[in-house]
Design an enzyme around this catalytic site. Sequence first.
Site, PDB file in Angstrom:
ATOM      1  N   ARG A   1      -4.368  21.639 -14.514  1.00  0.00           N
ATOM      2  CA  ARG A   1      -3.442  20.584 -14.909  1.00  0.00           C
ATOM      3  C   ARG A   1      -3.833  19.927 -16.230  1.00  0.00           C
ATOM      4  NH1 ARG A   1      -0.537  15.903 -11.293  1.00  0.00           N
ATOM      5  NH2 ARG A   1       0.425  14.866 -13.062  1.00  0.00           N
TER       6      ARG A   1
ATOM      7  N   HIS B   1      -2.862  15.724 -26.516  1.00  0.00           N
ATOM      8  CA  HIS B   1      -2.879  14.343 -26.031  1.00  0.00           C
ATOM      9  C   HIS B   1      -4.138  13.570 -26.400  1.00  0.00           C
ATOM     10  CE1 HIS B   1       0.727  15.444 -23.971  1.00  0.00           C
ATOM     11  NE2 HIS B   1       0.823  14.278 -23.357  1.00  0.00           N
TER      12      HIS B   1
ATOM     13  N   GLU C   1      -5.459  17.082 -10.895  1.00  0.00           N
ATOM     14  CA  GLU C   1      -6.041  17.371 -12.201  1.00  0.00           C
ATOM     15  C   GLU C   1      -7.531  17.670 -12.133  1.00  0.00           C
ATOM     16  OE1 GLU C   1      -4.518  14.917 -15.259  1.00  0.00           O
ATOM     17  OE2 GLU C   1      -5.820  15.750 -16.789  1.00  0.00           O
TER      18      GLU C   1
ATOM     19  N   HIS D   1      -3.546  10.339 -28.231  1.00  0.00           N
ATOM     20  CA  HIS D   1      -3.932   9.023 -27.720  1.00  0.00           C
ATOM     21  C   HIS D   1      -4.675   8.216 -28.776  1.00  0.00           C
ATOM     22  CE1 HIS D   1      -3.702   9.908 -23.122  1.00  0.00           C
ATOM     23  NE2 HIS D   1      -2.533   9.899 -23.709  1.00  0.00           N
TER      24      HIS D   1
ATOM     25  N   ARG E   1       0.812  -1.231   0.000  1.00  0.00           N
ATOM     26  CA  ARG E   1       0.000   0.000   0.000  1.00  0.00           C
ATOM     27  C   ARG E   1       0.840   1.274   0.000  1.00  0.00           C
ATOM     28  NH1 ARG E   1      -2.948  -2.871   3.947  1.00  0.00           N
ATOM     29  NH2 ARG E   1      -4.611  -4.071   2.983  1.00  0.00           N
TER      30      ARG E   1
ATOM     31  N   GLU F   1       7.289  17.304 -26.079  1.00  0.00           N
ATOM     32  CA  GLU F   1       6.725  17.761 -24.808  1.00  0.00           C
ATOM     33  C   GLU F   1       7.321  19.106 -24.396  1.00  0.00           C
ATOM     34  OE1 GLU F   1       4.315  16.302 -22.792  1.00  0.00           O
ATOM     35  OE2 GLU F   1       4.028  14.512 -24.011  1.00  0.00           O
TER      36      GLU F   1
ATOM     37  N   HIS G   1       5.092   8.074 -28.031  1.00  0.00           N
ATOM     38  CA  HIS G   1       4.125   8.975 -27.423  1.00  0.00           C
ATOM     39  C   HIS G   1       4.345  10.430 -27.883  1.00  0.00           C
ATOM     40  CE1 HIS G   1       1.498  10.698 -24.405  1.00  0.00           C
ATOM     41  NE2 HIS G   1       2.494  11.411 -23.910  1.00  0.00           N
TER      42      HIS G   1
ATOM     43  N   LYS H   1       5.842  22.782 -15.610  1.00  0.00           N
ATOM     44  CA  LYS H   1       4.935  21.733 -15.176  1.00  0.00           C
ATOM     45  C   LYS H   1       4.774  21.739 -13.653  1.00  0.00           C
ATOM     46  CE  LYS H   1       3.710  16.904 -15.650  1.00  0.00           C
ATOM     47  NZ  LYS H   1       3.921  15.628 -16.340  1.00  0.00           N
TER      48      LYS H   1
ATOM     49  N   ASN I   1      -2.424  18.387 -21.179  1.00  0.00           N
ATOM     50  CA  ASN I   1      -2.824  17.392 -22.170  1.00  0.00           C
ATOM     51  C   ASN I   1      -2.978  17.967 -23.574  1.00  0.00           C
ATOM     52  OD1 ASN I   1      -3.012  14.979 -20.534  1.00  0.00           O
ATOM     53  ND2 ASN I   1      -4.670  16.029 -19.486  1.00  0.00           N
TER      54      ASN I   1
ATOM     55  N   LYS J   1       2.103  11.232 -11.780  1.00  0.00           N
ATOM     56  CA  LYS J   1       1.196  10.298 -12.462  1.00  0.00           C
ATOM     57  C   LYS J   1       1.933   9.015 -12.790  1.00  0.00           C
ATOM     58  CE  LYS J   1      -2.168  13.206 -14.797  1.00  0.00           C
ATOM     59  NZ  LYS J   1      -2.696  13.549 -16.124  1.00  0.00           N
TER      60      LYS J   1
END
Lengths: 360, 360
Positions: free
Chosen positions: A239, A246, A235, A250, A119, A183, A263, A225, A243, A141
């Site tokens: 935030r 993106h 987010e 994606h 955990r 990026e 990517h 960032k 993207n 992330k």
Amino acid sequence: MQTLYVELGDRRYPIFIGSDLNPQTLLEPYIQGKQVMIVSNSTVAPLYLEHYQTAIEALGKQVATCILPDGEKYKDIQHLNLIFDALLEAGFNRDCTVLALGGGVIGDMAGFASACFQRGVYFIQVPTTLLSQVDSSVGGKTGINHPLGKNMIGAFQQPQVVLADMSQLKTLPDRELSAGLAEVIKYALLGDIEFLDWLEQHMDALVARDPVLLAEAVYRSCAHKARIVANDEKEQGERALLNLGHTFGHAIESYLGYGEWLHGEAVATGMVMAADLSHRMGWISADDVERTKRIISRAQLPIVCPKIPLDDFLGFMAHDKKVLNGQLRLVLMQRLGQAIITREFDPELMKQSILAHQAA
Amino acid sequence: MQTLYVELGDRRYPIFIGSDLNPQTLLEPYIQGKQVMIVSNSTVAPLYLEHYQTAIEALGKQVATCILPDGEKYKDIQHLNLIFDALLEAGFNRDCTVLALGGGVIGDMAGFASACFQRGVYFIQVPTTLLSQVDSSVGGKTGINHPLGKNMIGAFQQPQVVLADMSQLKTLPDRELSAGLAEVIKYALLGDIEFLDWLEQHMDALVARDPVLLAEAVYRSCAHKARIVANDEKEQGERALLNLGHTFGHAIESYLGYGEWLHGEAVATGMVMAADLSHRMGWISADDVERTKRIISRAQLPIVCPKIPLDDFLGFMAHDKKVLNGQLRLVLMQRLGQAIITREFDPELMKQSILAHQAA
């Protein structure tokens, strides 16, 4: 060496940026407990594993390693489980540290494993690609892909420290360097027009891997960032601007199958589509779109994607995490260097922007 | 109906405890978004799924279901993945809710899935066993097992609301009722001698499933746990006391294979071993140990485990999460009704306590 702190209250952490960094000195204050699991891949490990393993063992730590196959297509639950296997087989407990040595895939997987193992244990990142240095080293992330969507399973997990060493970019393939630059360009397009000027001035030297200029680009990207993430860790709002490109990207990656396109390459073309739609919506000029395409091309990145049936493209976009209550939201540019997140766009114009940037 | 709030700042949530609770009324304020995934198992679903599905659909929500096979042995990464499959196949997004309808296994798996899906969605618990009502409905611990250890992979994930309905305990097998009583007894032994008196007074009625007394036992147990968890959400200190009997118990469960013995049964025998060791250390009296065994026996729970080779037993204990820097820590009783966590115990006496409570 430059040091940037990501301000997240009691989870504040430093990013050390420079060349030929000394991991023993820099990591020592940040390794909790006595056990360190280095997670890397079959490409990076032969180059850099020994360097880090030796440095950490010299600190009196028990080091174990988990070497995964290289590639986005292995960013799945089965390979995640290999990290858990390695941790348990080594007898590691809840005060151990997981260190990611590799690009974004390794960072995402090792970070997610560290978030879930017992955990939650400690996490350190040593990103070895430009993309992961400017992207995944800030923001916490982590996660894995699912056959039905990218990064669908994951956690927010902040590292103790990040080491971004430009020396390691020497061995990076050209395509991956360019993917990282995508990026970097994104930060300029979404919120920093001065940085866009700087990139236009230095893009050729960046592509030629000037380490001082690369370090500066990494620092400015991470600072940008970090500021956004500090304001909006989970987010909820701002935030989402990160993207930019993106949602289109994606769809490209998903259709082609993870790993076909990098990517950063998909994001590059996605940013062109976003810029084009922003122009069709009347927000930015045709010149702004051209300027966007030009800087992306100079970074050796694609500005069109392979032919993808429109229905498939839209279907993959609908699976995007930014869908809220069934409504697609997009990051577009209100002005060049100023992005917004909006559901107020014309779907017909969006289709035109997609079709206009596909190979014939 | 009684309401207990678990105080966790902005993640504060209520537990509703009573009989024949109305899910439509009680859940309405707590369901975010429009999509609800009910995760249940093949035993519970035929009994209660329709009741909850109808109630939630009446609130205008899109309901999908994921029915897992029943049993601790399915609490693994493969079956966790079935929940992700269901969520993605239903097209659920990041404002959805995952509702756990079942016992501790379902709560742990659905909770963990909700923590990881899209890096975290909403979670609601409807525990249908006494054990899960008194244990997993407070504390936010979720996770899955690994062949090398129980609950080794997971997350802390707090629910929006918990519904503990005593009516559902009517269909619970006798062994499972007793397993729940083991955790109820645990709260008395670790910190509430008055509750132990109360249990000694009412144990026969509890075993006979008096719904009013069961609700009171659930309320007092949850209140006890909620107080501890509010002080120590991430188990840095006091919360570890909740593991009374668990380190021994985990070894029993791990050796026998998950699912052979119920968790509560293993914890029951583990508490006897912990009491016995506490006596051998000179902390509690022989009478206190007898009192511990008597209340556990009256709850129809085992006070000895099957014969397990000592080396195996110790090996499984060493995999426990409470191992810190290689040192085993145990929860023992300094006084009856007052537990402590300590590494100051005699390992030889511990071995005697284990051997003294195994079948010949």
